[in-house]
Design a protein around this motif. Structure first.
Motif, PDB file in Angstrom:
ATOM      1  N   GLY A   1      -8.368   2.197  -5.161  1.00  0.00           N
ATOM      2  CA  GLY A   1      -8.460   3.306  -4.215  1.00  0.00           C
ATOM      3  C   GLY A   1      -7.305   4.290  -4.282  1.00  0.00           C
ATOM      4  O   GLY A   1      -7.289   5.284  -3.541  1.00  0.00           O
TER       5      GLY A   1
ATOM      6  N   SER B   1      -8.751   1.760   3.688  1.00  0.00           N
ATOM      7  CA  SER B   1      -8.613   1.072   2.398  1.00  0.00           C
ATOM      8  C   SER B   1      -9.118  -0.356   2.532  1.00  0.00           C
ATOM      9  O   SER B   1      -8.606  -1.134   3.341  1.00  0.00           O
ATOM     10  CB  SER B   1      -7.141   1.074   1.967  1.00  0.00           C
ATOM     11  OG  SER B   1      -6.940   0.260   0.836  1.00  0.00           O
TER      12      SER B   1
ATOM     13  N   ARG C   1       0.831  -1.196   0.000  1.00  0.00           N
ATOM     14  CA  ARG C   1       0.000   0.000   0.000  1.00  0.00           C
ATOM     15  C   ARG C   1       0.874   1.257   0.000  1.00  0.00           C
ATOM     16  O   ARG C   1       0.646   2.198  -0.773  1.00  0.00           O
ATOM     17  CB  ARG C   1      -0.914  -0.042   1.236  1.00  0.00           C
ATOM     18  CG  ARG C   1      -1.992   0.985   1.254  1.00  0.00           C
ATOM     19  CD  ARG C   1      -3.125   0.581   2.191  1.00  0.00           C
ATOM     20  NE  ARG C   1      -2.691   0.053   3.467  1.00  0.00           N
ATOM     21  CZ  ARG C   1      -3.062  -1.143   3.951  1.00  0.00           C
ATOM     22  NH1 ARG C   1      -3.846  -1.929   3.262  1.00  0.00           N
ATOM     23  NH2 ARG C   1      -2.648  -1.552   5.129  1.00  0.00           N
TER      24      ARG C   1
END
Length: 374
Positions: free
Chosen positions: A347, A175, A18
């Motif tokens: 996202g 997320s 991420r």
């Protein structure tokens, strides 16, 4: 150009994946200092270590909280004991070290991905900070559709989220590949999909004739024995290269090859980390999830996967021919549901927009960020 401090948890690859996805976009316009423990550091050093000389990115190792295993199984009590020891022994000195670095380097924004020391130091120094993680799911999401045991776990773990970030003002980005309603009072927590990197976004999914499996190194032998009996070719990652076992082939971690195999497989059989499940669903791939019995966070992910119709699950310890065969017999049904998500869920743009808003707000006012979850 702003200076951003970015810390993260070190257990598993999800946090680091991420972070790296966002860093690859941010580093062209901002200076970033990354603070990573354990597995996260080992993952990121391949991209941002001293030998890589990536402009505007520094990577530093910090201590972090680890999961502990006994007899190949996640030992929740030892993991909690380690966390308490970390909080008492290492956390205070790490907060002080971060405070000194913040005072010396004056970052414009601190970001934490479920790492507790940087938020505390940022609060003490009056530096704006925000969270971008998956764990805010446990605090802010309405989880009433889950079994009672998992709801209780989420409530209990939500206090660790509060403890990590404190109760003062900060922006929170959650997320996740699933987006149930937010609980009352948490409407300022922004829901975004998984952070999907560019090489994944540019890969076109195909309908393959093999299963893909990503397993942890401590996976018990019966899991491989079950996969070997399923009458499919299975490409296994996470256990390193080893001789072929019937229709099982074993592959070293290679990101490009793994993405290609994920895009080309018929289905994924894997642990239930949010990041990997989100990547599979972006390609429209059905998933059979096998979280560990004591890994309740992954069980929550698996429950939502099943509720979405895109797959099924059982615990790693209960994995056997019967549930796997049932999943494979229903593959067309799961593929239809997963196909509705193909090409969606990314996202990354929303998370980047949240970071840029935070930086712009701080630049305009010079004051701490104003929004906060309760």
């Amino acid at each position: 150009m702003a200076r951003i401090f970015y810390s993260m948890a070190g257990e598993g690859r999800g946090h680091a994946v991420r972070v790296r996805t966002l860093v690859e976009h941010l580093r062209h316009e901002h200076e970033l200092v990354l603070f990573a423990p354990d597995e996260a550091y080992d993952f990121l050093v391949k991209s941002y270590g001293d030998d890589c000389a990536v402009e505007n990115v520094r990577l530093l190792r910090i201590p972090g909280i680890k999961f502990h295993y006994t007899g190949g199984k996640l030992d929740l009590f030892k993991s909690i004991a380690h966390g308490l020891s970390y909080a008492g022994r290492e956390l205070p000195s790490l907060v002080n070290a971060f405070r000194r670095r913040i005072d010396a380097e004056q970052p414009d924004l601190c970001i934490a991905d479920f790492e507790p020391s940087l938020p505390r130091a940022a609060r003490q120094a009056g530096c704006p900070f925000m969270s971008i993680d998956h764990q805010h799911v446990l605090l802010a999401y309405d989880l009433h559709t889950l079994p009672l045991l998992l709801r209780r776990y989420a409530w209990w773990m939500s206090w660790s989220v509060r403890c990590y970030y404190g109760t003062g003002p900060y922006d929170a980005v959650a997320s996740s590949f699933y987006t149930p309603p937010l609980k009352p009072g948490f409407d300022r927590v922004q829901q975004v999909g998984p952070m999907l990197r560019d090489d994944l976004l540019t890969t076109v999914p195909q309908q393959g004739d093999f299963l893909l499996s990503y397993l942890r190194a401590n996976t018990p032998p019966h899991v491989l024995e079950t996969l070997a009996r399923c009458n499919w070719d299975v490409r296994v990652y996470g256990l390193g290269e080893r001789p072929r076992q019937g229709r099982l082939s074993f592959h070293a971690i290679n990101e490009r090859r793994f993405v290609d195999d994920l895009a080309g497989c018929a289905a994924l059989v894997s642990a239930a980390g949010n990041q990997l499940l989100g990547e599979a669903l972006y390609f429209g791939k059905p998933v059979f999830a096998i979280p560990e019995e004591m890994h309740h966070e992954q069980q929550i992910n698996a429950c939502f996967l099943k509720q979405m119709g895109a797959g099924n699950w059982t615990t790693l310890e209960s994995f056997s021919d019967v549930p796997l065969s049932k999943f494979l017999l229903q593959l067309d049904h799961h593929r239809t549901s997963a196909g509705l998500l193909c090409g969606r869920l990314n996202g990354t743009p929303d998370a980047l927009a949240a970071i840029r808003r935070a930086l712009a707000r701080h630049k305009q006012t010079g004051a701490p960020l104003e929004h906060a979850p309760n």
